[in-house]
Design an enzyme around this catalytic site. Structure first.
Site, PDB file in Angstrom:
ATOM      1  CD  GLU A  50      -3.561   3.685   7.636  1.00  0.00           C
ATOM      2  OE1 GLU A  50      -3.690   3.262   8.605  1.00  0.00           O
ATOM      3  OE2 GLU A  50      -2.331   3.797   7.318  1.00  0.00           O
ATOM      4  CD1 TRP A  80       0.224   0.451   3.371  1.00  0.00           C
ATOM      5  CD2 TRP A  80      -0.143  -1.734   2.828  1.00  0.00           C
ATOM      6  NE1 TRP A  80       0.735  -0.366   4.306  1.00  0.00           N
ATOM      7  CE2 TRP A  80       0.251  -1.901   4.110  1.00  0.00           C
ATOM      8  CE3 TRP A  80      -0.843  -3.100   2.557  1.00  0.00           C
ATOM      9  CZ2 TRP A  80       0.507  -2.695   4.921  1.00  0.00           C
ATOM     10  CZ3 TRP A  80      -0.415  -4.112   3.410  1.00  0.00           C
ATOM     11  CH2 TRP A  80       0.151  -3.878   4.460  1.00  0.00           C
ATOM     12  CE1 TYR A 123      -3.015   6.196  12.570  1.00  0.00           C
ATOM     13  CE2 TYR A 123      -4.555   4.369  11.570  1.00  0.00           C
ATOM     14  CZ  TYR A 123      -3.411   4.862  11.499  1.00  0.00           C
ATOM     15  OH  TYR A 123      -2.532   4.376  10.652  1.00  0.00           O
ATOM     16  N   GLY A 129     -11.338 -10.855  10.825  1.00  0.00           N
ATOM     17  CA  GLY A 129     -12.270 -10.295  12.201  1.00  0.00           C
ATOM     18  C   GLY A 129     -12.892  -8.867  11.919  1.00  0.00           C
ATOM     19  CE1 TYR A 130     -12.461  -6.037  17.068  1.00  0.00           C
ATOM     20  CE2 TYR A 130     -10.685  -7.185  15.912  1.00  0.00           C
ATOM     21  CZ  TYR A 130     -11.300  -6.933  16.997  1.00  0.00           C
ATOM     22  OH  TYR A 130     -10.640  -6.911  18.277  1.00  0.00           O
ATOM     23  CB  CYS A 163      16.020   1.931  23.525  1.00  0.00           C
ATOM     24  SG  CYS A 163      14.519   1.840  24.469  1.00  0.00           S
ATOM     25  CG  ASP A 209      -1.168   3.887  15.297  1.00  0.00           C
ATOM     26  OD1 ASP A 209      -0.417   4.431  15.928  1.00  0.00           O
ATOM     27  OD2 ASP A 209      -0.969   3.018  14.531  1.00  0.00           O
ATOM     28  CB  CYS A 260      14.884   4.920  19.525  1.00  0.00           C
ATOM     29  SG  CYS A 260      13.814   6.071  19.368  1.00  0.00           S
ATOM     30  CB  CYS A 278      13.390   8.691  24.753  1.00  0.00           C
ATOM     31  SG  CYS A 278      11.914   7.586  25.296  1.00  0.00           S
TER      32      CYS A 278
END
Length: 367
Positions: free
Chosen positions: A37, A24, A120, A81-82, A200, A138, A203, A209
């Site tokens: 999404e 996508w 979102y 699902g959903y 971490c 999100d 990151c 952070c």
């Protein structure tokens, strides 16, 4: 302003070198972004890929989605699902065709007005497809930001999501809002991960952070504890007549509405209960044997099931008007069966949803 620039600049630099190649992301087609999404909500990226490819093959445009047969749509969605999300997609597609000439609107509020699109999703479509300056917050983003700022607000509350959206706008770059939102999501999905220890050392924000510097990683984000799931018992019947299997369509409302299922009762049945059920369905002489136990967990409900295989003859078959007898190959091809009944599909040699995709040979799997 220097810190804000550093946050966005370092994040986008990291994203440019580390973003995953996903189907996508091949272009900025709003339709493809929208479908991806919705599919990605509470589903892993790797699980979504075959669903997305198949969906785009069968329904490549919003016009195709707007007019697709409901059973066909549910079959494409089988295993994700959903299922209300798929129904909402069709309703929204019809609105897009009728009111917007078949084009998703390049407007946040209009996107938000479409069925099944929340803050979102509207933010993701708006920023990625149309470069709108809007946040897309999100679960991944909330986890990253609460750790970044050492914020112990409950991330399941709408006010927290809105507050995070406002704060993120303060350092969203004007020229790359879509990439910025995707970078935040990507950081949460691959580095500041939901389960297990975050990476971490990989990151781009490790030096700023707060959770990392103050050893708060295990304490953030904060979520309201979920209510205990309700336990429901079911007895499932696999009725076989020759090579055909009985299926039944669920009602139009409630859990798994409009999908097909194996006949079942909402209780754990003992031998006497089963005998009575067989008599009610004019199957007194049918042969029955155990088909094992099954369990399926929904967000708020857990089904504990026990199954039975029942051989019926043509005479008995005529006494089950509320059921449809179908060959397993046709069930696999045309009738959407929820993954909740996957424990019993081996008995009739069919595959459902993700199980079916997992059996397919790999082709051009990207990412």
């Amino acid at each position: 302003m220097e810190q804000r620039y550093d946050l966005s600049g370092s994040l986008l630099h990291w994203y440019d070198y580390n973003k995953r190649i996903l189907p996508w992301r091949e272009n900025k087609d709003p339709y493809r972004i929208w479908i991806s999404e919705i599919m990605l909500q509470q589903t892993r990226v790797e699980a979504v890929k075959p669903y997305f490819d198949r969906f785009m093959e069968v329904l490549p445009t919003v016009y195709d989605l707007a007019k697709v047969d409901d059973d066909r749509l549910m079959k494409l969605w089988e295993g994700l699902g959903y299922y209300n999300r798929a129904r909402n997609l069709k309703v929204a597609a019809q609105t897009i065709v009728e009111e917007y000439g078949g084009q998703l609107p390049a407007d946040y509020d209009k996107l938000l007005s479409l069925k099944g699109i929340g803050m979102y999703t509207a933010g993701a479509i708006g920023s990625i497809a149309f470069e709108l300056q809007v946040p897309a917050v999100d679960g991944n983003v909330l986890r990253v930001l609460t750790r970044l700022w050492g914020d112990d607000s409950d991330i399941l509350k709408d006010k927290t999501k809105k507050a995070m959206g406002r704060r993120v706008m303060e350092f969203m770059p004007e020229d790359r809002p879509g990439d910025f939102n995707q970078a935040l999501i990507e950081l949460g999905a691959t580095v500041c991960v939901p389960n297990g220890q975050p990476l971490c050392d990989q990151c781009p924000w490790d030096t700023v952070c707060k959770a990392y510097k103050e050893d708060l990683i295990d304490q953030l984000p904060v979520k309201t504890p979920k209510k205990a799931r309700r336990i429901e018992h079911k007895t499932v019947f696999l009725l076989e007549c020759g090579e055909q299997i009985a299926i039944h369509k669920r009602g139009d409302k409630g859990l798994l509405a409009g999908l097909w299922e194996f006949p079942n009762e909402d209780k754990k049945m003992d031998a006497e209960d089963i005998k009575e059920w067989m008599a009610e369905h004019h199957m007194e002489d049918a042969k029955t044997k155990a088909a094992g136990k099954g369990k399926h967990i929904f967000s708020h409900v857990e089904w504990n099931m026990i199954g039975y295989k029942v051989r019926v003859d043509e005479l008995e078959k005529k006494c089950t008007e509320q059921m449809l007898f179908v060959h397993p190959e046709e069930i696999e091809r045309n009738y959407p069966i929820p993954a909740a009944f996957e424990a019993y599909t081996d008995h009739i040699q069919i595959l459902l949803g993700q199980e079916k995709y997992n059996m397919m040979p790999e082709t051009n799997d990207v990412g």
